[in-house]
Each structure stands twice: as structure tokens, then as C-alpha cells.
Design an enzyme around this catalytic site. Sequence first.
Site, PDB file in Angstrom:
ATOM      1  N   TYR A  37       0.834  -1.199   0.000  1.00  0.00           N
ATOM      2  CA  TYR A  37       0.000   0.000   0.000  1.00  0.00           C
ATOM      3  C   TYR A  37       0.871   1.252   0.000  1.00  0.00           C
ATOM      4  O   TYR A  37       1.677   1.483   0.901  1.00  0.00           O
ATOM      5  CB  TYR A  37      -0.921   0.024   1.219  1.00  0.00           C
ATOM      6  N   LEU A 192     -18.205  -0.477   1.018  1.00  0.00           N
ATOM      7  CA  LEU A 192     -19.020   0.598   0.426  1.00  0.00           C
ATOM      8  C   LEU A 192     -18.878   0.621  -1.093  1.00  0.00           C
ATOM      9  O   LEU A 192     -19.292   1.573  -1.746  1.00  0.00           O
ATOM     10  CB  LEU A 192     -18.611   1.954   1.008  1.00  0.00           C
ATOM     11  N   GLY A 195     -17.243   3.554  -2.528  1.00  0.00           N
ATOM     12  CA  GLY A 195     -18.017   4.780  -2.330  1.00  0.00           C
ATOM     13  C   GLY A 195     -19.339   4.790  -3.075  1.00  0.00           C
ATOM     14  O   GLY A 195     -20.182   5.666  -2.850  1.00  0.00           O
TER      15      GLY A 195
END
Length: 320
Positions: A37, A192, A195
Site C-alpha cells: 500500500y 461501500l 463509495g
Amino acid sequence: MGFGTEAGWGADRETSFAIMEAFANAGGNFLDTANLYKLGTSEKFIGEFINPRDRDYFVIATKYSLKDNTTNPNASGNNRKNMMRSVELSLRRLQTDFIDVLYLHIWDDLTPIDEVLRGIDDLIRQGKVNYAAISDTPAWIVSKGNTLAELMGWSQFIALQVEYSLIQRTPERDLIPMARHFGMTVTPWAPLAGGALTGKYLRGGQGRVKPESNRRDENSIRITQEVMAVADRLGVEPSHVALQWTRQQGFECIPIVGATRVDQLEENLKSVDLVLSPDDLKKLDEASAIDLGFPGKFFREDGVRQNSYGGFYDRIIPRS
């Protein structure tokens, strides 16, 4: 994943620290990262944040597998050599003596699963890792691994990280029933859907999910509209509904929420105060239902459920 600004997006050091501070002040202590990451910046920021604090208070999960050095042909894959190399580098970046949860990041379709488990078990015996976990790997491989570990006396995988949300429910076909069988906690990434389930794209907002993505196709829009309808009725944000749905699935589930701004984190943390009613869950389940395929769909046929297997699949995935 968003701690660092490499690749042109993400949170800088000051913002990343503010996010972790807000999380800790709210009682949060589980941080999920990976060696790759932001090219290692995420681990560095986490290590710098935690170093002056109580290390034992925090649960740090990181991952190995994906290449983090393009000049080294051995710096990728699930193999033991890369595992040991990657863990040593992660320990340095995290400024810690041990990693709480070490995930195999993604299956390489090459390394024997017994090599993976024996390697992680050695790290656990050395005190460099506390628990083994696995991500983005077929259910049959995880099952084989945990069965081998049980027989050999090695540490078993205790957590499974996969994409899982109202828009992505295909893990219910075999991955989640498998995790429940072995008592593994599910830690969904993209709960999610990048988003999309916040409804921001339907409101004309901008983000990293491209218009052609399946997270913004007709089916996903229909699911998101139902999430927004439930949220409006309850007077909460759609993100609260989408996150809480994962936490009320009848199995141990800890959604991994990414944030690049403090206000995003603070908004998402409010989901813990929400409890969805059976009626709300039913509406969301029906809007997002998937074809389980065989044998899951077959097991749900009335005649089979009543006369053959005694409702086993209903107990594994109660409402789907």
C-alpha cells in the site's frame, strides 16, 4: 490503503495521523494495511503513529504477496522466501517486533498451501506474527489449508478478507459458508463498493470509481437506491446502512473502512450506533440478492429443504 499520496491520491502524513488519532479516540484499535500500500508508506505512517503509543493496545494486520521491489525477481508471490523477506521489511516499516495478523494477500496459483502455512507457523513460533489469515483466495484452497494445519498442528487461518458488500455478494456462494465452518472472521474490503453505496455518484459526486465500472451499472444503481431509501427512512447516511448490513449478517464480520479524510472516518463510525430492523434487512437482501448457483440454489428449493438436508444452508447463510 489510502495512507500516502503515491499514485496521485490518498492522505498525506498529517492527515493520516489525524485519521488514526480520531479512530483511536473513538475506541478503534484495529488497523489493516499491506506491504504494497502506497509503496510501503502506509506501513511507515502506521509505525510512526503507533511507536510512541501502547503497541499492545493496537491490532495491526498487514499482508504479503504482491511485489514491492521490481528489481528483485523474488520479491513477489506466496512462497516462503518472499514471505520471510516481506515480513522483515514490514516489521521495520511498522517499527514493531511483531505483526498481529499476517494475511496472504492474493493467491498466486503456484505455491503449495502447506508451504504457506508452515512458513507462517514458523513466524508465529518465532514471535514475529500472532495470527495467520488469508485474502482473495478460492474457498477450496483455504479449506485444504486449514484442514492440513489442523492435522499437522500448525496455526490455522483465523480471518478471511474478500470483497463483500451489498453490490458484491458472490462470496456467499462458498467463501462465507467456508469461513463460518472454520470459525473464521470475515473482514470485507470495499464494503461501500468504492463509495458507490454512499450514493455520491447518483448525486453527481466525483470519485475514483469510473462510470463504466460494474459498481455503477444498472444493478448497482438499483441496489444503491434501496440503500438510500432505507437511509432516508431512518434519518441516517447511506454509508451507515451499507456498513451495518455487513455487520448484521449472522456471522463474525468486521468491515474494513478506508478513509483519506477525517470527516469520512467520523461519518462511517456512526454506523455502529445503527441497528437495522428485520424489515430493513429484508428489503436490502431482496434488492441485492444473487443467484447462488448449484448447489446453494438447489438447497433452497422447498422440496430439498424440507425432505433432504434439514435446512443446513439456511443456517449457514440465514437470509439470502
